[in-house]
Design a protein around this motif. Structure first.
Motif, short mmCIF file in Angstrom:
data_model
loop_
_atom_site.label_atom_id
_atom_site.label_comp_id
_atom_site.label_asym_id
_atom_site.label_seq_id
_atom_site.Cartn_x
_atom_site.Cartn_y
_atom_site.Cartn_z
N CYS A 299 59.51 -25.79 5.36
CA CYS A 299 58.93 -24.45 5.45
C CYS A 299 57.41 -24.54 5.63
O CYS A 299 56.83 -23.81 6.43
N TYR A 300 56.76 -25.41 4.87
CA TYR A 300 55.31 -25.53 4.97
C TYR A 300 54.86 -26.17 6.28
O TYR A 300 53.75 -25.94 6.73
N THR A 301 55.70 -26.99 6.88
CA THR A 301 55.32 -27.62 8.14
C THR A 301 55.64 -26.76 9.35
O THR A 301 55.38 -27.16 10.47
N SER B 98 61.57 -11.26 8.96
CA SER B 98 61.41 -10.23 7.94
C SER B 98 61.55 -10.77 6.52
O SER B 98 61.07 -10.16 5.58
N ASP B 99 62.22 -11.89 6.33
CA ASP B 99 62.47 -12.42 5.00
C ASP B 99 62.06 -13.89 4.94
O ASP B 99 62.83 -14.78 5.25
N PHE B 100 60.81 -14.14 4.55
CA PHE B 100 60.29 -15.50 4.48
C PHE B 100 59.28 -15.59 3.36
O PHE B 100 58.80 -14.57 2.85
N TRP B 101 58.97 -16.80 2.95
CA TRP B 101 57.94 -17.04 1.94
C TRP B 101 56.59 -17.02 2.63
O TRP B 101 56.28 -17.86 3.45
N GLY B 102 55.79 -16.02 2.33
CA GLY B 102 54.48 -15.89 2.97
C GLY B 102 53.53 -16.97 2.51
O GLY B 102 53.49 -17.34 1.34
N LYS B 103 52.76 -17.48 3.42
CA LYS B 103 51.80 -18.54 3.10
C LYS B 103 50.40 -17.95 3.17
O LYS B 103 49.65 -18.19 4.10
N GLU B 104 50.04 -17.18 2.15
CA GLU B 104 48.75 -16.50 2.16
C GLU B 104 47.58 -17.44 1.94
O GLU B 104 46.44 -17.07 2.16
N PHE B 105 47.84 -18.66 1.50
CA PHE B 105 46.74 -19.59 1.25
C PHE B 105 46.14 -20.11 2.54
O PHE B 105 45.01 -20.57 2.56
N LEU B 106 46.90 -20.05 3.64
CA LEU B 106 46.39 -20.54 4.92
C LEU B 106 45.69 -19.42 5.67
O LEU B 106 46.07 -18.26 5.56
#
Length: 152
Positions: A58-60, A79-87
């Motif tokens: 997921c992170y890659t 619509s349904d995912f883990w948001g990566k707000e740190f990037l």
């Protein structure tokens, strides 16, 4: 692994990534515990080993099939995912080498490793015990002994 023009930018993203990874591991553990395992250690270890690989995918930026199959909170869709707000907005995926992936996997083993899951599989904590001990130490200080200060 972390995008940024300066070392300060990269360090800021690194700290945010660490917080995000910690949060994601905790949420995945809680959902797995509630939905699947409920204290069964072998089942918990098995499911969370797949979740660890899913988190790295997921992170890659390869979020999709593995998230749909193994993740509890990221379904790999728009619509349904883990948001990566740190990037930052312009870079929403990390470019990891094998060493980076192994480092992240080792960090996740701190939470998902068999030894640690044995200790936390019932969801208990020591906070109540520590609070009780603090109360005892406050009401009965160690420097006061009853034999010396009180007559019998």
């Amino acid at each position: 692994m972390f995008p940024g023009r300066t070392k300060g930018d990269r360090e800021k993203i690194h700290r945010r990534f660490a917080l995000d990874l910690t949060n994601r591991c905790t949420v995945e553990y809680n959902f797995c515990y509630q939905k699947e395992a409920a204290g069964e250690l072998d089942r918990l270890v098995n499911r969370l080993s797949y979740v660890a690989d899913c988190i790295i995918d997921c992170y890659t930026g390869h979020c999709g099939d593995t998230c749909r199959a193994y993740s509890y909170i990221c379904k790999g869709t728009e619509s349904d995912f883990w948001g990566k707000e740190f990037l930052p907005e312009h870079a929403r995926c990390l470019y990891m080498t094998e060493d980076d992936e192994n480092l992240v996997r080792n960090c996740m083993n701190i939470r998902f490793g068999r030894k640690n899951l044995e200790k936390t599989r019932f969801g208990t904590s020591t906070q109540k015990c520590e609070a009780t001990n603090r109360g005892y130490n406050k009401s009965n200080p160690k420097d006061i002994t009853f034999q010396r200060n009180f007559s019998c």
